[in-house]
Design a protein around this motif. Structure first.
Motif, PDB file in Angstrom:
ATOM      1  N   ASN A 296       0.832  -1.208   0.000  1.00 38.51           N
ATOM      2  CA  ASN A 296       0.000   0.000   0.000  1.00 38.51           C
ATOM      3  C   ASN A 296       0.865   1.256   0.000  1.00 38.51           C
ATOM      4  N   ILE A 297       1.982   1.214   0.710  1.00 36.07           N
ATOM      5  CA  ILE A 297       2.886   2.370   0.742  1.00 36.07           C
ATOM      6  C   ILE A 297       3.505   2.597  -0.633  1.00 36.07           C
ATOM      7  N   SER A 298       3.928   1.522  -1.295  1.00 38.55           N
ATOM      8  CA  SER A 298       4.559   1.670  -2.615  1.00 38.55           C
ATOM      9  C   SER A 298       3.573   2.196  -3.654  1.00 38.55           C
ATOM     10  N   ILE A 299       2.286   1.891  -3.491  1.00 35.65           N
ATOM     11  CA  ILE A 299       1.290   2.418  -4.426  1.00 35.65           C
ATOM     12  C   ILE A 299       1.009   3.895  -4.133  1.00 35.65           C
ATOM     13  N   SER A 300       1.028   4.290  -2.866  1.00 38.06           N
ATOM     14  CA  SER A 300       0.666   5.657  -2.482  1.00 38.06           C
ATOM     15  C   SER A 300       1.804   6.648  -2.700  1.00 38.06           C
ATOM     16  N   TYR A 301       3.055   6.217  -2.573  1.00 35.06           N
ATOM     17  CA  TYR A 301       4.200   7.134  -2.636  1.00 35.06           C
ATOM     18  C   TYR A 301       5.140   6.700  -3.759  1.00 35.06           C
ATOM     19  N   SER A 302       5.557   7.696  -4.552  1.00 39.10           N
ATOM     20  CA  SER A 302       6.570   7.411  -5.566  1.00 39.10           C
ATOM     21  C   SER A 302       7.965   7.386  -4.949  1.00 39.10           C
ATOM     22  N   ARG A 303       8.142   8.133  -3.866  1.00 39.65           N
ATOM     23  CA  ARG A 303       9.426   8.113  -3.147  1.00 39.65           C
ATOM     24  C   ARG A 303       9.154   8.375  -1.675  1.00 39.65           C
ATOM     25  N   ILE A 304       9.741   7.538  -0.824  1.00 35.34           N
ATOM     26  CA  ILE A 304       9.540   7.663   0.615  1.00 35.34           C
ATOM     27  C   ILE A 304      10.793   7.168   1.319  1.00 35.34           C
ATOM     28  N   ALA A 307      12.863   5.606   6.985  1.00 36.91           N
ATOM     29  CA  ALA A 307      12.409   5.939   8.337  1.00 36.91           C
ATOM     30  C   ALA A 307      10.886   6.077   8.368  1.00 36.91           C
ATOM     31  N   ASP A 308      10.337   6.732   7.306  1.00 36.11           N
ATOM     32  CA  ASP A 308       8.878   6.852   7.235  1.00 36.11           C
ATOM     33  C   ASP A 308       8.214   5.500   6.995  1.00 36.11           C
ATOM     34  N   VAL A 309       8.891   4.636   6.230  1.00 33.94           N
ATOM     35  CA  VAL A 309       8.357   3.285   6.008  1.00 33.94           C
ATOM     36  C   VAL A 309       8.261   2.536   7.335  1.00 33.94           C
ATOM     37  N   ALA A 310       9.327   2.611   8.140  1.00 34.92           N
ATOM     38  CA  ALA A 310       9.317   1.943   9.445  1.00 34.92           C
ATOM     39  C   ALA A 310       8.245   2.532  10.355  1.00 34.92           C
ATOM     40  N   LYS A 311       8.029   3.866  10.254  1.00 34.60           N
ATOM     41  CA  LYS A 311       7.024   4.500  11.091  1.00 34.60           C
ATOM     42  C   LYS A 311       5.615   4.070  10.686  1.00 34.60           C
ATOM     43  N   LYS A 312       5.356   4.003   9.362  1.00 37.45           N
ATOM     44  CA  LYS A 312       4.027   3.620   8.887  1.00 37.45           C
ATOM     45  C   LYS A 312       3.746   2.136   9.141  1.00 37.45           C
ATOM     46  N   ILE A 337       6.507  -6.014  -4.508  1.00 32.24           N
ATOM     47  CA  ILE A 337       6.378  -4.610  -4.917  1.00 32.24           C
ATOM     48  C   ILE A 337       7.335  -4.349  -6.069  1.00 32.24           C
ATOM     49  N   ASP A 338       6.992  -3.353  -6.860  1.00 32.67           N
ATOM     50  CA  ASP A 338       7.838  -2.950  -7.994  1.00 32.67           C
ATOM     51  C   ASP A 338       8.480  -1.627  -7.632  1.00 32.67           C
ATOM     52  N   ALA A 339       9.660  -1.695  -7.043  1.00 36.10           N
ATOM     53  CA  ALA A 339      10.324  -0.485  -6.538  1.00 36.10           C
ATOM     54  C   ALA A 339      11.839  -0.672  -6.615  1.00 36.10           C
ATOM     55  N   ALA A 344      22.040   4.453  -0.484  1.00 37.43           N
ATOM     56  CA  ALA A 344      22.880   5.593  -0.105  1.00 37.43           C
ATOM     57  C   ALA A 344      22.052   6.707   0.539  1.00 37.43           C
ATOM     58  N   ASN A 345      20.916   7.019  -0.080  1.00 38.90           N
ATOM     59  CA  ASN A 345      20.095   8.116   0.432  1.00 38.90           C
ATOM     60  C   ASN A 345      18.999   7.638   1.385  1.00 38.90           C
ATOM     61  N   GLY A 346      18.822   6.310   1.486  1.00 35.37           N
ATOM     62  CA  GLY A 346      17.792   5.797   2.378  1.00 35.37           C
ATOM     63  C   GLY A 346      16.385   6.026   1.867  1.00 35.37           C
ATOM     64  N   TRP A 347      16.192   5.813   0.536  1.00 38.20           N
ATOM     65  CA  TRP A 347      14.879   6.010  -0.068  1.00 38.20           C
ATOM     66  C   TRP A 347      14.360   4.691  -0.652  1.00 38.20           C
ATOM     67  N   MET A 348      13.064   4.647  -0.786  1.00 45.26           N
ATOM     68  CA  MET A 348      12.416   3.593  -1.574  1.00 45.26           C
ATOM     69  C   MET A 348      11.688   4.285  -2.722  1.00 45.26           C
ATOM     70  N   LEU A 349      12.121   3.999  -3.939  1.00 46.26           N
ATOM     71  CA  LEU A 349      11.562   4.633  -5.134  1.00 46.26           C
ATOM     72  C   LEU A 349      10.633   3.635  -5.815  1.00 46.26           C
TER      73      LEU A 349
END
Length: 422
Positions: A296-304, A307-312, A337-339, A344-349
């Motif tokens: 659900n997070i990967s569908i809602s956000y193009s980049r997150i 830390a926010d993933v762990a919080k959600k 998921i397709d991401a 390095a930057n700590g993102w999930m794209l």
């Protein structure tokens, strides 16, 4: 000197009159009894085995209904001891019912393990006597015996080595499918377990409400473990709403992907899940809850950020960011998921969502529906009853028609020859 006494008794029943007379012949030294009387006494001492087993069955059912379980246990043991000395095919149906209540009486007293050896011996005897109804009944009782004590490996060994034959009782076949589904679930073979449990719930009689509830409970958990979300109509079936309510809330928590809500539901209905023997399966579900939330997070956000993933996801570990990174990496590897993971930057794209009809998902869904319909068609064909030697009867009818036609032509030819002679 012999004396003969004859006396009569007159009994009135509505408008009919019955005359009963008894002839007693007495001698000075002994008394001779009529042959018919002696034969009746002999038949009373030695009744038919079918009648005797049926009386045992009636008494056993009465004792269980009256909650006199100890007396039912003693009666069932005596009936099984008598049944071992009877080898008649006319007793097979009654024997199958007697086996069931024999196991039930020991289960109600908590001594189910004591009769396991007797059930194995009875199953061996039924196999040697080619009593197929007794075989499938005893096989289900043995599987239930093993599963009652969580002996899944022994149950699978017995099931795999037991002789195979066509099912004679739909009720016994449904029980076998339910036991098979439970075994496959514990063995992590969720696809086979789902098919067996859904088939058992579908073919079970409408009156067997408790059995259908148990099948649906296990099928719901198995579908959740497969990553599927059961339809709402399953929880709204007539007579099952209250029993399936905890599983509905559990399914809702898995569907949302809220790990905290899942934990609260699991804790709230822990007693219900333990009594239904599904608590050990629910322990396996948190991974699916996390994966659903991540989807659900990967569908809602193009980049997150991780830390926010762990919080959600509400990860409460010592290092939630590292755990979130490993969870995201595993989900990407498994194709959940397709991401892309930017370490390095700590993102999930997340990648852009493609058209689903350009993937193989519709083909997979269509193929599963076709397989389901073909399986149901094959079961319906196997359930049909064809008359014996129907093809031979058809051939004989055709030959009879040909013979009659040849006889008519021959008679016509003879008649023409007679006319020519005149």
């Amino acid at each position: 000197m012999m004396r003969v006494h004859q006396f009569g008794n007159l009994c009135g029943l509505h408008s009919q009159t019955w005359h009963c007379s008894t002839l007693v012949i007495e001698d000075e030294h002994d008394m001779e009894v009529d042959t018919a009387t002696s034969s009746l006494q002999a038949s009373a001492k030695h009744p038919l085995p079918e009648l005797e087993i049926y009386c045992y069955l009636l008494v056993l059912i009465f004792l269980i209904d009256q909650t006199r379980y100890d007396a039912a246990k003693a009666c069932s043991s005596a009936s099984i001891a008598r049944l071992k000395n009877v080898n008649r095919r006319t007793v097979d149906v009654l024997a199958a019912r007697l086996y069931f209540y024999y196991s039930l009486s020991y289960e109600l007293t908590g001594d189910l393990a004591e009769i396991r050896g007797n059930l194995l011996a009875l199953h061996r005897t039924a196999t040697l006597r080619h009593d197929e109804l007794g075989q499938e009944t005893l096989l289900n009782l043995l599987l239930r015996n093993y599963l009652h004590y969580n002996l899944y490996d022994q149950a699978e060994k017995l099931r795999s080595k037991a002789p195979r034959f066509e099912a004679h009782s739909n009720q016994q076949f449904c029980r076998y499918l339910f036991c098979l589904g439970k075994i496959r679930t514990i063995q992590l073979e969720y696809t086979d377990a789902k098919e067996a449990l859904l088939q058992a719930a579908r073919e079970a009689p409408v009156a067997a409400l408790d059995f259908r509830v148990q099948c649906n409970k296990w099928a719901i958990i198995v579908r959740l473990l497969l990553g599927e979300i059961p339809e709402r109509t399953i929880f709204m079936q007539k007579g099952m709403e209250k029993a399936l309510r905890p599983y509905f809330e559990l399914t809702n928590a898995v569907h949302i992907g809220d790990l905290e809500l899942f934990r609260s539901v699991a804790e709230k209905f822990s007693g219900t899940f333990s009594s239904g023997q599904t608590h050990n399966l629910i322990v396996r579900l948190p991974h699916n809850v996390i994966r659903t939330g991540l989807r659900n997070i990967s569908i809602s956000y193009s980049r997150i950020s991780l830390a926010d993933v762990a919080k959600k996801l509400r990860l409460d570990s010592a290092n939630p960011v590292t755990d979130a990174e490993s969870i995201v990496a595993k989900a990407i590897r498994d194709g959940a998921i397709d991401a892309i993971l930017d370490h390095a930057n700590g993102w999930m794209l997340s990648k852009e969502t493609d058209d689903i009809y350009s993937t193989n998902d519709p083909q997979i869904a269509f193929n599963s529906r076709i397989a389901f319909c073909l399986n149901m068609h094959n079961e319906a064909v196997r359930a049909l009853r064809f008359p014996l030697n129907s093809h031979k009867e058809k051939e004989s009818a055709e030959k009879r028609r040909e013979r009659q036609q040849e006889e008519q032509e021959l008679a016509k030819h003879i008649a023409e020859e007679d006319d020519d002679e005149f």
